[in-house]
Design an enzyme around this catalytic site. Structure first.
Site, PDB file in Angstrom:
ATOM      1  N   CYS A  26      -8.994  -4.552  -9.605  1.00  0.00           N
ATOM      2  CA  CYS A  26      -7.884  -5.458  -9.916  1.00  0.00           C
ATOM      3  C   CYS A  26      -8.006  -6.787  -9.174  1.00  0.00           C
ATOM      4  O   CYS A  26      -7.318  -7.742  -9.516  1.00  0.00           O
ATOM      5  CB  CYS A  26      -6.560  -4.797  -9.576  1.00  0.00           C
ATOM      6  SG  CYS A  26      -6.370  -3.182 -10.322  1.00  0.00           S
TER       7      CYS A  26
ATOM      8  N   HIS B 286      -0.800  -9.296  -7.452  1.00  0.00           N
ATOM      9  CA  HIS B 286      -1.249  -8.294  -8.414  1.00  0.00           C
ATOM     10  C   HIS B 286      -0.069  -7.379  -8.747  1.00  0.00           C
ATOM     11  O   HIS B 286       0.715  -7.024  -7.875  1.00  0.00           O
ATOM     12  CB  HIS B 286      -2.401  -7.501  -7.796  1.00  0.00           C
ATOM     13  CG  HIS B 286      -2.820  -6.348  -8.644  1.00  0.00           C
ATOM     14  ND1 HIS B 286      -3.043  -6.482  -9.996  1.00  0.00           N
ATOM     15  CD2 HIS B 286      -3.040  -5.042  -8.347  1.00  0.00           C
ATOM     16  CE1 HIS B 286      -3.390  -5.306 -10.478  1.00  0.00           C
ATOM     17  NE2 HIS B 286      -3.380  -4.416  -9.514  1.00  0.00           N
TER      18      HIS B 286
ATOM     19  N   ASN C 154       0.321  -2.412 -15.099  1.00  0.00           N
ATOM     20  CA  ASN C 154      -0.836  -2.903 -14.344  1.00  0.00           C
ATOM     21  C   ASN C 154      -1.988  -3.160 -15.322  1.00  0.00           C
ATOM     22  O   ASN C 154      -2.557  -2.222 -15.868  1.00  0.00           O
ATOM     23  CB  ASN C 154      -1.215  -1.842 -13.304  1.00  0.00           C
ATOM     24  CG  ASN C 154      -2.386  -2.259 -12.428  1.00  0.00           C
ATOM     25  OD1 ASN C 154      -3.061  -3.245 -12.712  1.00  0.00           O
ATOM     26  ND2 ASN C 154      -2.629  -1.492 -11.376  1.00  0.00           N
TER      27      ASN C 154
HETATM   28  O1  UT7 Z   1      -4.213  -1.766  -9.027  1.00  0.00           O
HETATM   29  C1  UT7 Z   1      -4.481  -0.701  -8.172  1.00  0.00           C
HETATM   30  C2  UT7 Z   1      -4.118   0.563  -8.879  1.00  0.00           C
HETATM   31  N1  UT7 Z   1      -3.261   1.475  -8.301  1.00  0.00           N
HETATM   32  C3  UT7 Z   1      -2.176   1.299  -7.517  1.00  0.00           C
HETATM   33  O2  UT7 Z   1      -1.872   0.255  -7.052  1.00  0.00           O
HETATM   34  C4  UT7 Z   1      -1.341   2.496  -7.234  1.00  0.00           C
HETATM   35  C5  UT7 Z   1      -0.674   2.497  -5.898  1.00  0.00           C
HETATM   36  N2  UT7 Z   1       0.166   3.671  -5.794  1.00  0.00           N
HETATM   37  C6  UT7 Z   1       1.359   3.776  -6.423  1.00  0.00           C
HETATM   38  O3  UT7 Z   1       1.787   2.836  -7.086  1.00  0.00           O
HETATM   39  C7  UT7 Z   1       2.165   5.034  -6.235  1.00  0.00           C
HETATM   40  O4  UT7 Z   1       1.550   5.827  -5.256  1.00  0.00           O
HETATM   41  C8  UT7 Z   1       2.327   5.843  -7.560  1.00  0.00           C
HETATM   42  C9  UT7 Z   1       3.231   5.104  -8.513  1.00  0.00           C
HETATM   43  C10 UT7 Z   1       0.973   6.088  -8.197  1.00  0.00           C
HETATM   44  C11 UT7 Z   1       2.968   7.190  -7.264  1.00  0.00           C
HETATM   45  O5  UT7 Z   1       4.211   7.004  -6.618  1.00  0.00           O
HETATM   46  P1  UT7 Z   1       4.568   7.844  -5.312  1.00  0.00           P
HETATM   47  O6  UT7 Z   1       5.911   7.454  -4.905  1.00  0.00           O
HETATM   48  O7  UT7 Z   1       3.451   7.661  -4.332  1.00  0.00           O
HETATM   49  O8  UT7 Z   1       4.630   9.304  -5.897  1.00  0.00           O
HETATM   50  P2  UT7 Z   1       3.790  10.584  -5.462  1.00  0.00           P
HETATM   51  O9  UT7 Z   1       2.379  10.459  -5.912  1.00  0.00           O
HETATM   52  O10 UT7 Z   1       4.069  10.877  -4.034  1.00  0.00           O
HETATM   53  O11 UT7 Z   1       4.499  11.676  -6.322  1.00  0.00           O
HETATM   54  C12 UT7 Z   1       5.864  12.064  -6.098  1.00  0.00           C
HETATM   55  C13 UT7 Z   1       6.235  13.103  -7.134  1.00  0.00           C
HETATM   56  C14 UT7 Z   1       5.206  14.201  -7.290  1.00  0.00           C
HETATM   57  O12 UT7 Z   1       5.890  15.407  -7.558  1.00  0.00           O
HETATM   58  P3  UT7 Z   1       6.108  16.489  -6.395  1.00  0.00           P
HETATM   59  O13 UT7 Z   1       4.735  16.873  -5.940  1.00  0.00           O
HETATM   60  O14 UT7 Z   1       6.907  15.777  -5.348  1.00  0.00           O
HETATM   61  O15 UT7 Z   1       6.851  17.565  -7.105  1.00  0.00           O
HETATM   62  C15 UT7 Z   1       4.443  13.791  -8.520  1.00  0.00           C
HETATM   63  O16 UT7 Z   1       3.875  14.893  -9.193  1.00  0.00           O
HETATM   64  O17 UT7 Z   1       6.321  12.454  -8.411  1.00  0.00           O
HETATM   65  C16 UT7 Z   1       5.532  13.175  -9.359  1.00  0.00           C
HETATM   66  N3  UT7 Z   1       5.048  12.264 -10.356  1.00  0.00           N
HETATM   67  C17 UT7 Z   1       5.723  11.982 -11.495  1.00  0.00           C
HETATM   68  N4  UT7 Z   1       6.887  12.433 -11.959  1.00  0.00           N
HETATM   69  C18 UT7 Z   1       7.301  11.944 -13.143  1.00  0.00           C
HETATM   70  C19 UT7 Z   1       3.895  11.524 -10.349  1.00  0.00           C
HETATM   71  N5  UT7 Z   1       3.809  10.798 -11.468  1.00  0.00           N
HETATM   72  C20 UT7 Z   1       4.926  11.063 -12.181  1.00  0.00           C
HETATM   73  C21 UT7 Z   1       5.398  10.602 -13.421  1.00  0.00           C
HETATM   74  N6  UT7 Z   1       6.593  11.076 -13.863  1.00  0.00           N
HETATM   75  N7  UT7 Z   1       4.722   9.717 -14.180  1.00  0.00           N
END
Ligand code: UT7
Length: 329
Positions: free
Chosen positions: A114, A254, A284
Site C-alpha cells: 500500500c 493511507h 482499502n
Molecule cells: O493496507 C494494509 C492492510 N491491512 C491493514 O491495514 C489491516 C490492519 N488491521 C486492521 O485493520 C484490524 O486488525 C482488522 C480490521 C483487520 C481487524 O480488527 P481487530 O479489531 O484487530 O479485530 P480482531 O482481528 O482482533 O478480531 C476481533 C473479533 C474476532 O472474533 P473473536 O475471536 O473475538 O471471537 C474475529 O474473528 O472479530 C472477528 N472478526 C469479524 N467479525 C465480524 C474478524 N473479522 C470480522 C468480520 N465480521 N468481518
C-alpha cells in the site's frame, strides 16, 4: 544540477460496481455494524469481470494527463505501483504504455504494498530532480477483488478496487516534493502476504485448494506497525523540511482502517478537518488509496498552490512511506 519536482496533474478511476456491507452479510459471517465500527468501511468498488488493473490504471492516467495538459508521448517513464498486476510479466506499466501510446517511456512496476504510490513518487521526483527525466507518470492501481479469499471474513471485507495516477514534472523552485521518508522492515513480511504463485510456492492444485493465492494477513500485527509508522514518517518529513504540524494544510493518509487514521490524528495532534478520509466509500484500495484521495481533494478545492501536503502510507513488506509536498499548481 537539481530541479524541484512536483505533481502537475492527477486523476482517479473507480469501477462502477459497488459492494456494500449488507451485500457482504450475505456472503460471510459478518455484519454492517462490525465492519463499520472496526474499520469505518461502508462500501467498496469492484472491477467488472473484463477489467484488469491496467484498465483501471489507463482510465486514471487519461485524467491525470489531461489535468497536467501532457501528452502520452512526452512521458519519459511510467511507474505502476501495484500488488495485483495483470500478469507476473510483462509489467502492468508496459501494458499501460501500450494502451496510452507513451512510446518514449521507460516502464516498470513497483511492489511496496500500500506504500507503493508514495514510493513511486519518491523515485519519480528524484529522477526529475537529478535532471535524468522531465515528465513521469506514476500510478497506484489495484484489482484486489481478484486475490481475496471471499470466504475469509478477516480480509474480504477490507479491500476494494480502484486506481489513481499523477503526472510528475519540474515545478517552480521551492515547490513540489520537499522531503521524503521511505523505508521497510522486511522482518514483518509474513504478516501480509500472498503466499503462493511465486518461486517459493509455485502454483499447483494444492496451493489453489489451500487458498494460497489470496491475501493472508495478521491484522493486529499490521495494525501495530501502522500505528507507529504513520505518525513517525509524518514527523520525519516535517522535521527534514524544518516545518511543524501547524504548517500542514492537508494530510492524506493511507486508508486501511479508520481507527489507524484516528490514532495518527491523535498522535500528530493535527486538526481532523485537515485529514482526507474516504475509507467509508472505497475501503482499502492499497497503492491506489493515496492518489484517489489526492484527486478527490483537488476536485473539492482543498489543494491550493503553496499548500503543504503530507502523503503517508504503510503496507506489505512491511513498508512505509511519507512525502511532504508544497502543492505546485
Ligand atoms: O493496507 C494494509 C492492510 N491491512 C491493514 O491495514 C489491516 C490492519 N488491521 C486492521 O485493520 C484490524 O486488525 C482488522 C480490521 C483487520 C481487524 O480488527 P481487530 O479489531 O484487530 O479485530 P480482531 O482481528 O482482533 O478480531 C476481533 C473479533 C474476532 O472474533 P473473536 O475471536 O473475538 O471471537 C474475529 O474473528 O472479530 C472477528 N472478526 C469479524 N467479525 C465480524 C474478524 N473479522 C470480522 C468480520 N465480521 N468481518
Amino acid at each position: 544540477m537539481t530541479y524541484s519536482a512536483g505533481i502537475t496533474g492527477i486523476g482517479r478511476y473507480l469501477p462502477e460496481k459497488i459492494l456494500t456491507n449488507h451485500d457482504l452479510e450475505k456472503m460471510v459471517d459478518t455484519s454492517d455494524a462490525w465492519i463499520t465500527e472496526r474499520t469505518g468501511i461502508k462500501t467498496r468498488h469492484i472491477a467488472a469481470p473484463e477489467q484488469a488493473t491496467s484498465d483501471l490504471a489507463y482510465e486514471a492516467s487519461l485524467k491525470a494527463l489531461a489535468d497536467a495538459g501532457a501528452k502520452p508521448e512526452e512521458l519519459d517513464m511510467i511507474i505502476v505501483a501495484t500488488e495485483t498486476p495483470d500478469y507476473k510479466y510483462p509489467s502492468t506499466a508496459c501494458l499501460l504504455q501500450a494502451k496510452l501510446g507513451a512510446k518514449n517511456a521507460a516502464c516498470f512496476d513497483l511492489s511496496a504494498g500500500c506504500s507503493g504510490f508514495v514510493y513511486a513518487l519518491g523515485i519519480g521526483s528524484q529522477s526529475i530532480a537529478s535532471g535524468l527525466y522531465k515528465k513521469i507518470l506514476i500510478v497506484g492501481a489495484e484489482t484486489l477483488s481478484r486475490i481475496l479469499d471471499w470466504t475469509d471474513r478477516n480480509t474480504c471485507v477490507l479491500f476494494g478496487d480502484g486506481a489513481g495516477a499523477a503526472v510528475v514534472e519540474r515545478v517552480e523552485e521551492g515547490y513540489g516534493v520537499l522531503s521524503l521518508d521511505i523505508g521497510a522492515d522486511g522482518t514483518g513480511g509474513e504478516h501480509l502476504i500472498q503466499p503462493a504463485g511465486g518461486s517459493r510456492n509455485p502454483a499447483t492444485h494444492e496451493t489453489v485448494d489451500a487458498h494460497g493465492h489470496t491475501v493472508h494477513m495478521d491484522g493486529q500485527d499490521v495494525f501495530k506497525f501502522a500505528a507507529r509508522k504513520m505518525p513517525s514518517a509524518s514527523k520525519k518529513v516535517l522535521q527534514k523540511a524544518g516545518m511543524s504540524i501547524e504548517d500542514v494544510d492537508l494530510l492524506v493518509p493511507h486508508q486501511a482502517n479508520l481507527r489507524i487514521i484516528d490514532n495518527a490524528v491523535n498522535r500528530l495532534k493535527i486538526d481532523r478537518d485537515k485529514v482526507w478520509i474516504n475509507i467509508d466509500k472505497y475501503g482499502n484500495t492499497s497503492a491506489a488509496c493515496v492518489p484517489i484521495c489526492l484527486s478527490e481533494a483537488q476536485e473539492a478545492g482543498r489543494l491550493k498552490k503553496g499548500d503543504n501536503v503530507i502523503l503517508v502510507a504503510f503496507g506489505a513488506g512491511l513498508t512505509w512511506a511519507g512525502a511532504l509536498l508544497k502543492w505546485a499548481k
